[in-house]
Design a protein around this motif. Structure first.
Motif, PDB file in Angstrom:
ATOM      1  N   TYR A  96       0.789  -1.101  -0.246  1.00  0.00           N
ATOM      2  CA  TYR A  96      -0.163  -0.001  -0.091  1.00  0.00           C
ATOM      3  C   TYR A  96       0.819   1.309   0.099  1.00  0.00           C
ATOM      4  O   TYR A  96       1.740   1.237   1.096  1.00  0.00           O
ATOM      5  N   TYR A  97       0.339   1.986  -1.123  1.00  0.00           N
ATOM      6  CA  TYR A  97       1.574   3.503  -1.070  1.00  0.00           C
ATOM      7  C   TYR A  97       0.599   4.492  -0.438  1.00  0.00           C
ATOM      8  O   TYR A  97      -1.133   4.939  -1.181  1.00  0.00           O
ATOM      9  N   CYS A  98       0.703   5.907  -0.605  1.00  0.00           N
ATOM     10  CA  CYS A  98       0.226   6.921  -0.094  1.00  0.00           C
ATOM     11  C   CYS A  98       0.898   7.886  -0.852  1.00  0.00           C
ATOM     12  O   CYS A  98       2.113   7.495  -1.598  1.00  0.00           O
ATOM     13  N   ALA A  99       0.572   8.581  -1.605  1.00  0.00           N
ATOM     14  CA  ALA A  99       0.356   9.713  -2.983  1.00  0.00           C
ATOM     15  C   ALA A  99      -0.035  11.144  -2.164  1.00  0.00           C
ATOM     16  O   ALA A  99      -1.506  10.936  -1.422  1.00  0.00           O
ATOM     17  N   ALA A 100       0.546  12.315  -3.017  1.00  0.00           N
ATOM     18  CA  ALA A 100      -0.511  13.336  -2.506  1.00  0.00           C
ATOM     19  C   ALA A 100       0.663  14.381  -3.765  1.00  0.00           C
ATOM     20  O   ALA A 100       1.058  13.935  -4.882  1.00  0.00           O
ATOM     21  N   ASP A 101      -1.093  15.205  -4.126  1.00  0.00           N
ATOM     22  CA  ASP A 101      -0.240  16.313  -4.304  1.00  0.00           C
ATOM     23  C   ASP A 101      -1.561  17.271  -4.448  1.00  0.00           C
ATOM     24  O   ASP A 101      -2.381  17.329  -3.815  1.00  0.00           O
ATOM     25  N   ARG A 102      -1.491  18.523  -4.478  1.00  0.00           N
ATOM     26  CA  ARG A 102      -2.050  20.220  -4.301  1.00  0.00           C
ATOM     27  C   ARG A 102      -2.503  20.193  -5.760  1.00  0.00           C
ATOM     28  O   ARG A 102      -3.434  21.641  -5.511  1.00  0.00           O
ATOM     29  N   ALA A 103      -2.870  19.477  -7.185  1.00  0.00           N
ATOM     30  CA  ALA A 103      -3.414  20.234  -8.414  1.00  0.00           C
ATOM     31  C   ALA A 103      -4.347  19.260  -8.387  1.00  0.00           C
ATOM     32  O   ALA A 103      -4.502  19.428  -9.777  1.00  0.00           O
ATOM     33  N   LEU A 104      -4.603  17.767  -7.743  1.00  0.00           N
ATOM     34  CA  LEU A 104      -5.764  16.939  -8.330  1.00  0.00           C
ATOM     35  C   LEU A 104      -6.683  17.987  -8.788  1.00  0.00           C
ATOM     36  O   LEU A 104      -7.024  18.421  -8.113  1.00  0.00           O
TER      37      LEU A 104
END
Length: 128
Positions: A96-104
């Motif tokens: 399991y991976y977490c991922a992040a973004d500020r512009a989705l």
């Protein structure tokens, strides 16, 4: 430089529960300015969407396979997003991976290639 660190994986029997954590550091803004997603990947398969919690209270979304069993939440004071996993099944076994973004945008939240930042992953194994 944004860093994401997952924890909480392990071995559990079918029907059991685990809570995964994803802690963000080094970001330009607080946690609630990021959309955070959880994805998983089993051997020989592609990375698949599990759940996302959108930034600025934009709601949370789940894959059909986990809806009603998994819950995503965030604690902004701790810069941490959680994935509570209940009624686990052997087919939930994966990294399991977490991922992040500020512009989705909403239409992109289930697409792993749209996220800029990734953690190293944590193994979840569900025995039958």
């Amino acid at each position: 430089q944004v860093q994401l660190v997952e924890s909480g994986g392990g071995l559990v029997q079918a029907g059991g529960s685990l809570r995964l954590s994803c802690t963000l550091s080094g970001g330009e803004g607080p946690l609630n300015t990021y959309t955070i997603g959880w994805f998983r990947q089993a051997p020989g398969t592609e990375r698949e969407f599990v759940a996302t919690i959108r930034r600025y209270g934009g709601g949370d979304y789940y894959a059909d396979s986990v809806k009603g069993r998994f819950t995503i939440s965030r604690d902004n004071a701790k810069n941490t997003v959680y994935l509570q996993m209940n009624s686990l099944k052997p087919e939930d076994t994966a990294v399991y991976y977490c991922a992040a973004d500020r512009a989705l945008i909403l239409s992109s939240i289930r697409l792993p290639n749209q996220y800029d930042y990734w953690g190293q992953g944590t193994q979840v194994t569900v025995s039958s």
